[in-house]
Write a protein that holds these residues in place. Structure first.
Motif, PDB file in Angstrom:
ATOM      1  N   ASP A 107      12.154  -2.604 -13.258  1.00  0.00           N
ATOM      2  CA  ASP A 107      10.784  -2.103 -13.227  1.00  0.00           C
ATOM      3  C   ASP A 107       9.961  -2.830 -12.167  1.00  0.00           C
ATOM      4  OD1 ASP A 107       8.486  -0.573 -14.303  1.00  0.00           O
ATOM      5  OD2 ASP A 107       7.800  -2.585 -14.920  1.00  0.00           O
ATOM      6  N   MET A 108      10.089  -4.144 -12.124  1.00  0.00           N
ATOM      7  CA  MET A 108       9.344  -4.931 -11.138  1.00  0.00           C
ATOM      8  C   MET A 108       9.744  -4.538  -9.717  1.00  0.00           C
ATOM      9  SD  MET A 108       9.474  -8.667 -13.039  1.00  0.00           S
ATOM     10  CE  MET A 108       9.514  -9.542 -11.518  1.00  0.00           C
ATOM     11  N   SER A 109      11.033  -4.427  -9.464  1.00  0.00           N
ATOM     12  CA  SER A 109      11.480  -4.128  -8.102  1.00  0.00           C
ATOM     13  C   SER A 109      11.180  -2.693  -7.706  1.00  0.00           C
ATOM     14  CB  SER A 109      12.966  -4.430  -7.939  1.00  0.00           C
ATOM     15  OG  SER A 109      13.750  -3.597  -8.758  1.00  0.00           O
ATOM     16  N   SER A 110      11.066  -1.786  -8.681  1.00  0.00           N
ATOM     17  CA  SER A 110      10.767  -0.389  -8.342  1.00  0.00           C
ATOM     18  C   SER A 110       9.346  -0.233  -7.798  1.00  0.00           C
ATOM     19  CB  SER A 110      10.948   0.517  -9.560  1.00  0.00           C
ATOM     20  OG  SER A 110       9.931   0.289 -10.518  1.00  0.00           O
ATOM     21  N   ARG A 111       8.480  -1.205  -8.105  1.00  0.00           N
ATOM     22  CA  ARG A 111       7.103  -1.162  -7.614  1.00  0.00           C
ATOM     23  C   ARG A 111       6.953  -1.801  -6.237  1.00  0.00           C
ATOM     24  NH1 ARG A 111       4.326  -4.186 -11.906  1.00  0.00           N
ATOM     25  NH2 ARG A 111       6.178  -4.281 -13.168  1.00  0.00           N
ATOM     26  N   CYS A 112       8.044  -2.300  -5.691  1.00  0.00           N
ATOM     27  CA  CYS A 112       7.982  -2.989  -4.407  1.00  0.00           C
ATOM     28  C   CYS A 112       8.531  -2.087  -3.302  1.00  0.00           C
ATOM     29  CB  CYS A 112       8.802  -4.272  -4.477  1.00  0.00           C
ATOM     30  SG  CYS A 112       8.750  -5.237  -2.961  1.00  0.00           S
ATOM     31  N   ALA A 113       7.736  -1.924  -2.246  1.00  0.00           N
ATOM     32  CA  ALA A 113       8.158  -1.089  -1.117  1.00  0.00           C
ATOM     33  C   ALA A 113       9.006  -1.883  -0.129  1.00  0.00           C
ATOM     34  CB  ALA A 113       6.927  -0.519  -0.402  1.00  0.00           C
ATOM     35  N   GLY A 114       9.031  -3.192  -0.282  1.00  0.00           N
ATOM     36  CA  GLY A 114       9.835  -4.010   0.615  1.00  0.00           C
ATOM     37  C   GLY A 114       9.274  -4.096   2.020  1.00  0.00           C
ATOM     38  N   GLY A 115       7.995  -3.880   2.161  1.00  0.00           N
ATOM     39  CA  GLY A 115       7.375  -3.872   3.486  1.00  0.00           C
ATOM     40  C   GLY A 115       7.153  -5.267   4.046  1.00  0.00           C
ATOM     41  N   GLU A 116       6.354  -5.318   5.080  1.00  0.00           N
ATOM     42  CA  GLU A 116       6.107  -6.568   5.802  1.00  0.00           C
ATOM     43  C   GLU A 116       4.813  -7.258   5.368  1.00  0.00           C
ATOM     44  OE1 GLU A 116       8.214  -7.928   8.077  1.00  0.00           O
ATOM     45  OE2 GLU A 116       9.615  -6.319   7.582  1.00  0.00           O
ATOM     46  N   VAL A 117       4.156  -6.726   4.354  1.00  0.00           N
ATOM     47  CA  VAL A 117       2.907  -7.339   3.899  1.00  0.00           C
ATOM     48  C   VAL A 117       3.209  -8.437   2.887  1.00  0.00           C
ATOM     49  CG1 VAL A 117       1.531  -5.260   4.295  1.00  0.00           C
ATOM     50  CG2 VAL A 117       2.588  -5.624   2.066  1.00  0.00           C
ATOM     51  N   PRO A 118       2.364  -9.470   2.817  1.00  0.00           N
ATOM     52  CA  PRO A 118       2.631 -10.563   1.884  1.00  0.00           C
ATOM     53  C   PRO A 118       2.300 -10.225   0.427  1.00  0.00           C
ATOM     54  CG  PRO A 118       0.667 -11.041   3.153  1.00  0.00           C
ATOM     55  CD  PRO A 118       1.247  -9.771   3.704  1.00  0.00           C
ATOM     56  N   ASP A 119       1.569  -9.151   0.196  1.00  0.00           N
ATOM     57  CA  ASP A 119       1.211  -8.757  -1.162  1.00  0.00           C
ATOM     58  C   ASP A 119       2.425  -8.062  -1.788  1.00  0.00           C
ATOM     59  OD1 ASP A 119      -0.296  -8.349  -3.440  1.00  0.00           O
ATOM     60  OD2 ASP A 119      -1.004  -6.392  -2.733  1.00  0.00           O
ATOM     61  N   CYS A 120       3.129  -8.781  -2.662  1.00  0.00           N
ATOM     62  CA  CYS A 120       4.390  -8.266  -3.212  1.00  0.00           C
ATOM     63  C   CYS A 120       4.254  -8.038  -4.715  1.00  0.00           C
ATOM     64  CB  CYS A 120       5.517  -9.256  -2.938  1.00  0.00           C
ATOM     65  SG  CYS A 120       7.103  -8.713  -3.604  1.00  0.00           S
ATOM     66  N   PRO A 121       4.518  -6.825  -5.179  1.00  0.00           N
ATOM     67  CA  PRO A 121       4.437  -6.536  -6.611  1.00  0.00           C
ATOM     68  C   PRO A 121       5.392  -7.376  -7.460  1.00  0.00           C
ATOM     69  CG  PRO A 121       4.547  -4.497  -5.348  1.00  0.00           C
ATOM     70  CD  PRO A 121       4.798  -5.626  -4.388  1.00  0.00           C
ATOM     71  N   VAL A 122       6.537  -7.759  -6.900  1.00  0.00           N
ATOM     72  CA  VAL A 122       7.476  -8.581  -7.669  1.00  0.00           C
ATOM     73  C   VAL A 122       6.866  -9.956  -7.920  1.00  0.00           C
ATOM     74  CG1 VAL A 122       9.744  -9.704  -7.656  1.00  0.00           C
ATOM     75  CG2 VAL A 122       9.522  -7.350  -6.817  1.00  0.00           C
ATOM     76  N   ILE A 123       6.325 -10.569  -6.889  1.00  0.00           N
ATOM     77  CA  ILE A 123       5.683 -11.882  -7.039  1.00  0.00           C
ATOM     78  C   ILE A 123       4.501 -11.771  -7.992  1.00  0.00           C
ATOM     79  CG2 ILE A 123       4.367 -13.696  -5.841  1.00  0.00           C
ATOM     80  CD1 ILE A 123       7.380 -13.776  -5.294  1.00  0.00           C
ATOM     81  N   ASN A 124       3.688 -10.734  -7.833  1.00  0.00           N
ATOM     82  CA  ASN A 124       2.545 -10.542  -8.720  1.00  0.00           C
ATOM     83  C   ASN A 124       3.002 -10.392 -10.173  1.00  0.00           C
ATOM     84  OD1 ASN A 124       0.894 -10.659  -6.479  1.00  0.00           O
ATOM     85  ND2 ASN A 124       0.753  -8.431  -6.274  1.00  0.00           N
ATOM     86  N   SER A 125       4.087  -9.677 -10.397  1.00  0.00           N
ATOM     87  CA  SER A 125       4.617  -9.499 -11.745  1.00  0.00           C
ATOM     88  C   SER A 125       5.111 -10.816 -12.333  1.00  0.00           C
ATOM     89  CB  SER A 125       5.768  -8.492 -11.745  1.00  0.00           C
ATOM     90  OG  SER A 125       5.311  -7.208 -11.421  1.00  0.00           O
ATOM     91  N   LEU A 126       5.702 -11.644 -11.486  1.00  0.00           N
ATOM     92  CA  LEU A 126       6.192 -12.933 -11.981  1.00  0.00           C
ATOM     93  C   LEU A 126       5.045 -13.852 -12.411  1.00  0.00           C
ATOM     94  CD1 LEU A 126       9.062 -13.589  -9.425  1.00  0.00           C
ATOM     95  CD2 LEU A 126       9.292 -13.016 -11.843  1.00  0.00           C
ATOM     96  N   PHE A 127       3.898 -13.695 -11.769  1.00  0.00           N
ATOM     97  CA  PHE A 127       2.728 -14.487 -12.166  1.00  0.00           C
ATOM     98  C   PHE A 127       2.046 -13.913 -13.400  1.00  0.00           C
ATOM     99  CE2 PHE A 127       2.798 -16.346  -7.851  1.00  0.00           C
ATOM    100  CZ  PHE A 127       2.654 -17.668  -8.193  1.00  0.00           C
ATOM    101  N   ASP A 128       2.284 -12.650 -13.697  1.00  0.00           N
ATOM    102  CA  ASP A 128       1.671 -11.975 -14.839  1.00  0.00           C
ATOM    103  C   ASP A 128       2.595 -12.091 -16.049  1.00  0.00           C
ATOM    104  OD1 ASP A 128       0.286 -10.360 -16.586  1.00  0.00           O
ATOM    105  OD2 ASP A 128       0.795  -8.499 -15.560  1.00  0.00           O
ATOM    106  N   GLU A 129       2.229 -12.934 -16.998  1.00  0.00           N
ATOM    107  CA  GLU A 129       3.072 -13.174 -18.181  1.00  0.00           C
ATOM    108  C   GLU A 129       3.347 -11.892 -18.953  1.00  0.00           C
ATOM    109  OE1 GLU A 129       1.725 -16.252 -20.783  1.00  0.00           O
ATOM    110  OE2 GLU A 129       1.169 -17.542 -19.111  1.00  0.00           O
ATOM    111  N   GLN A 130       2.405 -10.984 -18.991  1.00  0.00           N
ATOM    112  CA  GLN A 130       2.567  -9.772 -19.787  1.00  0.00           C
ATOM    113  C   GLN A 130       3.721  -8.904 -19.274  1.00  0.00           C
ATOM    114  OE1 GLN A 130       0.942  -9.278 -22.649  1.00  0.00           O
ATOM    115  NE2 GLN A 130       0.053 -11.281 -22.227  1.00  0.00           N
ATOM    116  N   SER A 131       4.005  -8.978 -17.984  1.00  0.00           N
ATOM    117  CA  SER A 131       5.057  -8.115 -17.432  1.00  0.00           C
ATOM    118  C   SER A 131       6.445  -8.591 -17.824  1.00  0.00           C
ATOM    119  CB  SER A 131       4.957  -8.065 -15.902  1.00  0.00           C
ATOM    120  OG  SER A 131       5.291  -9.330 -15.352  1.00  0.00           O
ATOM    121  N   LEU A 132       6.578  -9.803 -18.339  1.00  0.00           N
ATOM    122  CA  LEU A 132       7.890 -10.347 -18.682  1.00  0.00           C
ATOM    123  C   LEU A 132       8.250 -10.121 -20.146  1.00  0.00           C
ATOM    124  CD1 LEU A 132       7.724 -13.719 -16.740  1.00  0.00           C
ATOM    125  CD2 LEU A 132       8.714 -11.557 -15.991  1.00  0.00           C
ATOM    126  N   LYS A 133       7.383  -9.526 -20.898  1.00  0.00           N
ATOM    127  CA  LYS A 133       7.660  -9.314 -22.329  1.00  0.00           C
ATOM    128  C   LYS A 133       8.293  -7.987 -22.577  1.00  0.00           C
ATOM    129  CE  LYS A 133       4.186 -12.513 -23.834  1.00  0.00           C
ATOM    130  NZ  LYS A 133       2.961 -12.741 -24.529  1.00  0.00           N
TER     131      LYS A 133
END
Length: 133
Positions: A107-133
């Motif tokens: 789910d986390m990786s499906s939200r990531c386009a893998g582009g060249e921008v530093p704003d990464c949904p995977v990293i954001n998800s790892l910081f968000d405790e709710q996404s790991l439950k």
């Protein structure tokens, strides 16, 4: 046979054999008059049993329990089945946990386009405790 030969015949590391002796899964080996440790074919069989049990994921304590049963010469197949059934339950629980982990990461990786921008949904998800439950 000496420890090195035992290690070679079983594919087991010397240090692992020493460890199993230290924690008393392996019996204290006999010694020659000159003090060299010598292992019997029974020791080789026991080590193979230990190694195979570890390959199947039995914990040291579960393995100790199995060996205590074997060493008592007074065990039943039902007692062995109880230990094995517990191991199966442990495996099923781990499989369930791994499936949850896979779904979360997918789910986390499906939200990531893998582009060249530093704003990464995977990293954001790892910081968000709710996404790991």
């Amino acid at each position: 046979m000496k420890r090195g030969k035992l290690a070679q015949s079983t594919g087991c590391n010397l240090e692992t054999i020493r460890y199993y002796e230290k924690i008393a899964l392996m019996h204290e080996p006999d010694r020659t008059e000159s003090g060299h440790r010598v292992h019997s074919l029974d020791d080789q069989r026991r080590l193979k049993f230990i190694l195979r049990s570890r390959e199947l994921g039995f914990s040291i304590e579960q393995l100790r329990g199995l060996l205590n049963l074997v060493d008592s010469d007074d065990y039943t197949c039902g007692e062995v089945l109880d230990v094995t059934t517990q191991r199966i339950a442990d495996i099923k629980s781990k499989i369930s946990d791994l499936k949850k982990l896979e779904r979360t990461l997918s789910d986390m990786s499906s939200r990531c386009a893998g582009g060249e921008v530093p704003d990464c949904p995977v990293i954001n998800s790892l910081f968000d405790e709710q996404s790991l439950k």
